[in-house]
Design an enzyme around this catalytic site. Sequence first.
Site, mmCIF file in Angstrom:
data_model
loop_
_atom_site.group_PDB
_atom_site.id
_atom_site.type_symbol
_atom_site.label_atom_id
_atom_site.label_comp_id
_atom_site.label_asym_id
_atom_site.label_seq_id
_atom_site.Cartn_x
_atom_site.Cartn_y
_atom_site.Cartn_z
ATOM 1 N N ARG A 57 0.803 -1.225 0.000
ATOM 2 C CA ARG A 57 0.000 0.000 0.000
ATOM 3 C C ARG A 57 0.836 1.274 0.000
ATOM 4 O O ARG A 57 0.517 2.226 -0.713
ATOM 5 C CB ARG A 57 -0.902 -0.012 1.224
ATOM 6 C CG ARG A 57 -1.927 -1.090 1.110
ATOM 7 C CD ARG A 57 -2.767 -1.210 2.345
ATOM 8 N NE ARG A 57 -3.848 -2.146 2.060
ATOM 9 C CZ ARG A 57 -4.736 -2.546 2.948
ATOM 10 N NH1 ARG A 57 -4.684 -2.082 4.179
ATOM 11 N NH2 ARG A 57 -5.679 -3.387 2.615
ATOM 12 N N HIS A 109 -6.084 5.471 6.183
ATOM 13 C CA HIS A 109 -6.890 4.274 6.324
ATOM 14 C C HIS A 109 -6.676 3.549 7.648
ATOM 15 O O HIS A 109 -7.610 3.038 8.252
ATOM 16 C CB HIS A 109 -6.540 3.337 5.169
ATOM 17 C CG HIS A 109 -7.286 2.053 5.194
ATOM 18 N ND1 HIS A 109 -8.664 1.999 5.238
ATOM 19 C CD2 HIS A 109 -6.877 0.753 5.185
ATOM 20 C CE1 HIS A 109 -9.050 0.736 5.244
ATOM 21 N NE2 HIS A 109 -7.993 -0.037 5.228
ATOM 22 N N ARG A 135 1.226 -1.785 7.114
ATOM 23 C CA ARG A 135 0.457 -3.014 7.247
ATOM 24 C C ARG A 135 0.111 -3.571 5.880
ATOM 25 O O ARG A 135 -0.263 -2.822 4.987
ATOM 26 C CB ARG A 135 -0.831 -2.761 8.030
ATOM 27 C CG ARG A 135 -1.694 -3.995 8.201
ATOM 28 C CD ARG A 135 -2.904 -3.742 9.065
ATOM 29 N NE ARG A 135 -3.833 -2.791 8.493
ATOM 30 C CZ ARG A 135 -4.678 -3.083 7.497
ATOM 31 N NH1 ARG A 135 -4.692 -4.285 6.961
ATOM 32 N NH2 ARG A 135 -5.509 -2.169 7.046
ATOM 33 N N LEU A 183 -7.705 -7.577 10.019
ATOM 34 C CA LEU A 183 -8.727 -8.488 10.544
ATOM 35 C C LEU A 183 -8.037 -9.647 11.251
ATOM 36 O O LEU A 183 -8.434 -10.078 12.324
ATOM 37 C CB LEU A 183 -9.598 -9.009 9.398
ATOM 38 C CG LEU A 183 -10.311 -7.940 8.572
ATOM 39 C CD1 LEU A 183 -11.216 -8.585 7.529
ATOM 40 C CD2 LEU A 183 -11.147 -7.034 9.456
#
Lengths: 250, 640
Positions: free
Chosen positions: B332, B403, B437, B443
């Site tokens: 990302r 985010h 991350r 999750l």
Amino acid sequence: MKFTIKVWRQNGPKDKGRFETYPLDGIDDDMSFLEMIDVLNQNLLTEKKDPVTFDHDCREGICGMCSMYINGTPHGPEKATTTCQLHMRSFKDGDTITIEPWRAKAFPVIKDLMVDRSAFDRIIQAGGYISINTGNAIDANAIPIEKDLSNEAMNAAVCIGCGACVASCKNSSAMLFLSAKVSHLNLLPQGKAEAKRRVNSMMKAHDSEGFGACTNTGACHAVCPKEISLTNIARLNREYIGASLTSEKE
Amino acid sequence: MTRLVSKTPEGPLADKWTNYKSKVNLVAPNNKRRIDVIVVGSGLAGASAAATMGELGYNVKCFCFQDSPRRAHSIAAQGGINAAKNYQNDGDSVYRLFYDTIKGGDYRSRESNVHRLAEASVQIIDQCAAQGVPFAREYGGLLANRSFGGVQVSRTFYARGQTGQQLLIGAYSALSRQIAAGTVEMYNRHEMLDVVVVDGKARGIIARNLVTGEIERHSAHAVVLATGGYGNVFFLSTNAMGSNVTAAWKAHKKGAYFANPCFTQIHPTCIPVSGGFQSKLTLMSESLRNDGRVWVPKRKEDCGKDPLSIKEEDRDYYLERIYPAFGNLVPRDVASRAAKYVCDEGRGVGKTGYAVYLDFSSAIKRLGEDTIRERYGNLFSMYERITDENPYKVPMRIFPAVHYTMGGLWVDYELSTTVPGLYAVGEANFSDHGANRLGASALMQGLADGYFVLPYTIGSYLSGEIRTGEISSDHPAFDKAEQEVKDRLQKLLSIQGDRTVDDFHMALGKIMWDKCGMARNAEGLKQAISEIQALREEFWSNVFIPGDASGTNVELEKAGRVADFLELGELMCRDALDRNESCGGHFREEYRTEEGEAARNDADYTYVAAWEYGGKPNEPNLHKEELVFDNVELKTRSYK
């Protein structure tokens, strides 16, 4: 764009409540409905007035928190769309927009457009789960599940618990919500062991919370932002009758 | 100065967790009944921790500010959850998931925690499937997988584009079962406003009932914070409107160190900002990069044109060009920065020029529209609802947005903060993702912490509490904390200034985005610190909050959160200023390679920056936990 906003104001559960009308200007058609309310609230605050209280959180149509009855329809005019995903381009310049809270005996108003939906939590607590403690699971691929069946369970599991079904129903029935959970779990092999108990106990909780009976008008499905199918209610009825006839207890 | 002790168990990496579990002190069932635990937050980490500790027999109280625990923001996660199942036979393993996560985090996370996470990942999928989470399946009835950024195997499990929702409903149903069983008492519409520390140990919280306005005391033998991340410090982010740092920040002010606050994740695929009243940004799942190709026009003059009219040879598929090995699936941070660069060059598209295309036409040609609809149908319709454009026909426009926050409360191997008895799980802690991350790992971490880690590790502390007896909420520490909470609410209400809470929040967000966002430099960060200080001062003399503290008062709730963001923002800038290197989501413009990529400085910065509150927001003390890598070699991250 310009609008006249007619909104329900109720200062607490015991207040009688009334509509207030506010003119609103300078709205962009790309704005979401809740951003329009944000603007209204910023205007009210500038006038040192109390802003409109409403529930909202994720603003991307998944948390199920937003709950507005817009021009006589839960979540407003667009099909399969939550209030937070509704955009002002769905309205005409100059429109009067009427906004109310969900209205149902089981969803008492807290303030303005905010209602108490904890009755839904209690229905789930009555049996909306598969009884498995952490650490007890077998390998996830040990039980193959037919793809179509799994999809059917998923179609029911997408319910976001917003309560639009109840708000649209003339009987304030929560059958669509209840049937979605019962379908999701009872369809899957993992949920079979306690299927009968589940449907009996959840149905009992539904009735004791003050939700009404289902008369199959289908209004709930028409407004459901996740398009939960009425087939689920048919399945619920079948499961319930089956469970009532064959269960030894309850 | 407290030395930071990570409490990492001895022994080979792969055996640490097993050995730990075999030796950790247990609390006998008859004693568990006499132990109270408070869990704040009901997302994946909080709900799973509360449910599991309830199952074990502890008395649990769980708090959430939403109207139901099912609405916590974990619900919005779309793409999936990673697990080292190797169901695809593509060479995946626990070690590989561990390695990918360490590398993806740019070597700024703790090896032992990450390996444990990878181990737990396998159990999570089993647990969730058993709960009835309807994961996607193949025709043979077995579970399906997809790929996510930064890895070369397919290890991501998913439930359409709503994986977070389905996993949260699983955890919520487990929680509901314990509520029905009486082991967990649930407090909806409650906000924690302080943690109470008695004789150096966390012994409870002060919470405000958001319906009645009452200030309540809740005592316990231990307090677990599962309160998520602080991305809303930027005002615009993909977080829910209510997501906030308040619980973590109060804990920080009571002695918990705050680690790596500047490590924030800017997600590359979000719907671009469209107007000034925008309240939040909507993420388009990273899973879209499996089949979507990212491009901008090669020439600036083509940017205003209809994308369909731009010929193939005039398009720059820049991720495929610069990073051929990973292409559109680079991590990302890399994808976000690349988008920023092409837009800064003037090759961005859309109304503002700050967007790039994400194009599905070749995937639709290859697989057919039906397959694409099956994979991403709900995301496509969400995109269409927001933008009024059909992504099956016209390429999506996307741009990076805040985010996730890798930083958070410092925790040791047992997930304990620096305050004994105070734990942090999920996004609220800093432990597993380093400086960046990987997709589908949030999750995984939330559920690993809640189902499989904390319920064991907290026993190590609670086994020492079996003789303590009930904790009284009459202790003077409760009196003091309650009075401070009440005084602060009154102070906020008494200001009666001219600027709204949102106005301050937006101003703070702009400072943070401009100067502590995708790229940072020392000069900008110094400016940001003084701007934030000035804004904070103005806030406390000029904010307007209507009404009073009795009953529902949303502006008062928001004001408390923004007041905390105004302190956190400064700490983030100080942390970014201290870290003279570029790593992961932290990109300092002064520190880059000749090719413009991030230049890490392992010699000087292989540490966790853990900040201690110094009594005032502008006087934090830095503590360092040196990171030791025994199992992986520190390399320059390359996705080329």
